[in-house]
Design an enzyme around this catalytic site. Structure first.
Site, PDB file in Angstrom:
ATOM      1  N   HIS A 153       0.893  -1.484   0.005  1.00 13.85           N
ATOM      2  CA  HIS A 153       0.005   0.111  -0.084  1.00 13.85           C
ATOM      3  C   HIS A 153       0.855   1.421   0.026  1.00 13.85           C
ATOM      4  O   HIS A 153       1.548   1.521   0.953  1.00 13.85           O
ATOM      5  CB  HIS A 153      -1.081   0.152   1.281  1.00 13.85           C
ATOM      6  CG  HIS A 153      -2.065   1.422   1.377  1.00 13.85           C
ATOM      7  ND1 HIS A 153      -3.195   0.867   1.493  1.00 13.85           N
ATOM      8  CD2 HIS A 153      -1.592   2.473   0.959  1.00 13.85           C
ATOM      9  CE1 HIS A 153      -4.014   2.112   1.602  1.00 13.85           C
ATOM     10  NE2 HIS A 153      -2.941   3.137   1.209  1.00 13.85           N
ATOM     11  N   HIS A 167       1.469   5.395  -1.776  1.00 10.50           N
ATOM     12  CA  HIS A 167       1.183   6.692  -2.433  1.00 10.50           C
ATOM     13  C   HIS A 167       2.420   7.436  -2.890  1.00 10.50           C
ATOM     14  O   HIS A 167       3.404   7.570  -2.158  1.00 10.50           O
ATOM     15  CB  HIS A 167       0.458   7.475  -1.642  1.00 10.50           C
ATOM     16  CG  HIS A 167      -0.855   7.184  -1.176  1.00 10.50           C
ATOM     17  ND1 HIS A 167      -1.739   7.255  -1.817  1.00 10.50           N
ATOM     18  CD2 HIS A 167      -1.134   6.595  -0.109  1.00 10.50           C
ATOM     19  CE1 HIS A 167      -3.154   6.901  -0.902  1.00 10.50           C
ATOM     20  NE2 HIS A 167      -2.311   6.109   0.177  1.00 10.50           N
ATOM     21  N   LYS A 181      -9.456  -0.016  -5.920  1.00 16.03           N
ATOM     22  CA  LYS A 181      -9.321   0.631  -4.526  1.00 16.03           C
ATOM     23  C   LYS A 181     -10.684   1.189  -4.300  1.00 16.03           C
ATOM     24  O   LYS A 181     -11.140   1.949  -5.061  1.00 16.03           O
ATOM     25  CB  LYS A 181      -8.204   1.490  -4.557  1.00 16.03           C
ATOM     26  CG  LYS A 181      -8.137   2.341  -3.138  1.00 16.03           C
ATOM     27  CD  LYS A 181      -7.608   1.464  -2.148  1.00 16.03           C
ATOM     28  CE  LYS A 181      -7.825   2.156  -0.592  1.00 16.03           C
ATOM     29  NZ  LYS A 181      -6.739   3.109  -0.478  1.00 16.03           N
ATOM     30  N   HIS A 194     -10.503   1.171   1.664  1.00 19.88           N
ATOM     31  CA  HIS A 194     -10.385   2.197   2.682  1.00 19.88           C
ATOM     32  C   HIS A 194     -11.584   2.192   3.637  1.00 19.88           C
ATOM     33  O   HIS A 194     -12.584   2.753   3.235  1.00 19.88           O
ATOM     34  CB  HIS A 194     -10.335   3.676   2.197  1.00 19.88           C
ATOM     35  CG  HIS A 194      -9.877   4.563   3.144  1.00 19.88           C
ATOM     36  ND1 HIS A 194      -8.603   5.303   3.405  1.00 19.88           N
ATOM     37  CD2 HIS A 194     -10.828   5.226   4.285  1.00 19.88           C
ATOM     38  CE1 HIS A 194      -8.754   6.123   4.360  1.00 19.88           C
ATOM     39  NE2 HIS A 194      -9.792   6.047   4.877  1.00 19.88           N
ATOM     40  N   HIS A 252      -4.448  -0.461   5.870  1.00 19.49           N
ATOM     41  CA  HIS A 252      -4.214   0.144   6.933  1.00 19.49           C
ATOM     42  C   HIS A 252      -5.169   0.037   8.296  1.00 19.49           C
ATOM     43  O   HIS A 252      -5.719   0.969   8.761  1.00 19.49           O
ATOM     44  CB  HIS A 252      -3.688   1.791   6.633  1.00 19.49           C
ATOM     45  CG  HIS A 252      -5.075   2.221   5.757  1.00 19.49           C
ATOM     46  ND1 HIS A 252      -6.332   2.309   6.056  1.00 19.49           N
ATOM     47  CD2 HIS A 252      -4.987   3.075   4.714  1.00 19.49           C
ATOM     48  CE1 HIS A 252      -7.006   2.848   5.027  1.00 19.49           C
ATOM     49  NE2 HIS A 252      -6.049   3.386   4.210  1.00 19.49           N
ATOM     50  N   ASP A 293       1.471   2.556   3.317  1.00 22.04           N
ATOM     51  CA  ASP A 293       0.529   3.807   3.440  1.00 22.04           C
ATOM     52  C   ASP A 293       1.333   4.994   3.133  1.00 22.04           C
ATOM     53  O   ASP A 293       0.801   6.134   3.811  1.00 22.04           O
ATOM     54  CB  ASP A 293      -0.685   3.875   4.396  1.00 22.04           C
ATOM     55  CG  ASP A 293      -1.772   4.991   3.910  1.00 22.04           C
ATOM     56  OD1 ASP A 293      -1.927   5.238   2.533  1.00 22.04           O
ATOM     57  OD2 ASP A 293      -2.463   5.335   4.677  1.00 22.04           O
TER      58      ASP A 293
HETATM   59  O1  DOR Z   1      -3.312   9.586   5.655  1.00 18.10           O
HETATM   60  C1  DOR Z   1      -3.652   9.220   4.798  1.00 18.10           C
HETATM   61  N1  DOR Z   1      -3.070   9.641   3.318  1.00 18.10           N
HETATM   62  N2  DOR Z   1      -4.624   8.251   4.175  1.00 18.10           N
HETATM   63  C2  DOR Z   1      -5.331   8.140   3.178  1.00 18.10           C
HETATM   64  O2  DOR Z   1      -6.025   7.311   3.116  1.00 18.10           O
HETATM   65  C3  DOR Z   1      -4.711   8.840   2.022  1.00 18.10           C
HETATM   66  C4  DOR Z   1      -3.370   9.371   2.018  1.00 18.10           C
HETATM   67  C5  DOR Z   1      -2.777  10.431   0.993  1.00 18.10           C
HETATM   68  O3  DOR Z   1      -3.335  10.049  -0.206  1.00 18.10           O
HETATM   69  O4  DOR Z   1      -2.464  11.214   1.496  1.00 18.10           O
HETATM   70 ZN    ZN Z   2      -3.574   5.178   1.492  1.00 15.36          ZN
END
Ligand code: DOR
Ligand code: ZN
Length: 346
Positions: free
Chosen positions: A13, A15, A99, A136, A174, A247
């Site tokens: 997971h 970003h 997702k 999520h 998460h 995450d």
């Molecule tokens: O804290 C988070 N940041 N939770 C999420 O679900 C998305 C993520 C983000 O893309 O910044």
């Molecule tokens: Zn995330």
């Protein structure tokens, strides 16, 4: 133990954003992980197979020369996703999940799902084709207490979903609560969960220690100590249902240190060392490899990595910040010491 050699891990997971932010964030992950599930919450979101494949190319182009890393792409589910899109995604051979962002739940979730029942035809196609559903798991609505959102999601959305589409392979992403640990532990083998380093190491007190701490703010938000203990116990249990998903969610320093700060902890620079610290705190370092390098690949039906990494018992200080897209970014645990350090690969 002075060193720990293990199968190279994957991040289930992640970003990594796009453009200059992608170029800044990606090397931190590629240094540690062989593969990562790439979250699709860009602006605009990655809703179609063609977009995911273009995004994959941009990720590969952003990779510094000599670094090996495989992005595992995902699609962003909307109320309008067509079942045929699942076939296109599956047939591409490069997309590994879809997702769910409940609309309004988190960063760039405005285009997310307003009512999951609208998506049942898509979810049924995913079950048929063996596509993983990444969830999520928080209910939304300003009337719902943020600390209750995950537990309510399990009761109101997840339990009905599993009853209605029983063959669907899903990952509750998460997880942050005892309720999520209990639910996933008691569910069938098609239900698993990812666990972040911050939810292993920190409780909600970390949001307020000595003042307001924006770099500890993520979604789902940190919970009480009893929940942190349950999440860490799940991660270190040896159960194949629980695996590593950082995450890591980069936001520029000025977007976090703001009167309305963004949610997300940038854990990528020290991810594995943070997990090692958490596992060592409960005497479970011998279970880190399975959590970080075996369970996720097994769940996704992918081969385990064959290369190895080594963690050294060597104290180091996480840098206070890194360059990021014309500004800077503050990593999780900035300026603090960690007892384990990933050995640089020559
Ligand atoms: O804290 C988070 N940041 N939770 C999420 O679900 C998305 C993520 C983000 O893309 O910044
Ligand atoms: Zn995330």
């Amino acid at each position: 133990m002075q060193s720990l050699t293990m199968t190279r891990p994957d991040d289930w997971h992640l970003h990594v954003r796009d453009g200059a932010a992608l170029s800044a964030a990606l090397p931190h992950t590629a240094r540690q992980f062989a593969r990562a599930i790439i979250m699709p919450n860009l602006k605009p979101p990655v809703t179609r197979t063609a977009q995911a494949l273009e995004y994959r190319q941009r990720i590969l182009q952003a990779l510094p020369a000599g670094m090996a890393f495989e992005p595992l792409m995902t699609l962003y589910l909307t109320d309008n996703t067509a079942p045929d899109e699942i076939d296109r995604a599956m047939d591409s051979g490069l997309i590994y999940g879809v997702k769910l962002y409940p609309a309004g739940a988190t960063t760039n979730s405005d285009a997310g799902v307003t009512d999951l029942r609208r998506c049942y035809p898509v979810l049924e196609r995913m079950a048929e084709r063996g596509m993983v559903f990444q969830i999520h798991g928080e209910v939304t609505g300003s009337d719902v207490d943020p600390f209750d959102r995950e537990a309510l999601f399990i009761e109101q959305i997840l339990k009905p979903l599993i009853a209605d589409v029983p063959g669907l392979k899903l990952v509750l992403e998460h997880i942050t609560t005892r309720q999520a640990v209990d639910f996933v532990s008691g569910a069938a083998d098609n239900v698993a969960a990812t666990i972040t380093p911050q939810h292993c190491l920190l409780n909600r007190g970390a949001l307020f220690s000595g003042g307001l701490r924006p770099h500890h703010y993520c979604l789902p938000v940190l919970k009480r100590e009893q929940h942190r203990e349950a999440v860490l116990a799940a991660a270190t249990s040896g159960s194949a249902k629980f695996f590593l998903g950082t995450d890591s969610a980069p936001h520029a320093r000025h977007d976090k240190e703001s009167d309305c700060g963004c949610a997300g902890c940038f854990s990528a620079p020290a991810a594995l060392e943070l997990y090692a610290t958490a596992f060592e705190s409960v005497g479970a370092l011998d279970r880190l490899e399975a959590f970080a390098s075996h369970h996720g690949a097994d769940f996704y039906g992918l081969p385990r990595n064959t290369s190895q990494i080594t963690l050294l018992k060597e104290s180091w200080t996480v840098p206070g910040e890194f360059p990021y897209a014309g500004g800077s970014i503050v990593p999780l645990h900035a300026g603090q010491q960690l007892p384990w350090r990933l050995q640089d690969i020559q």
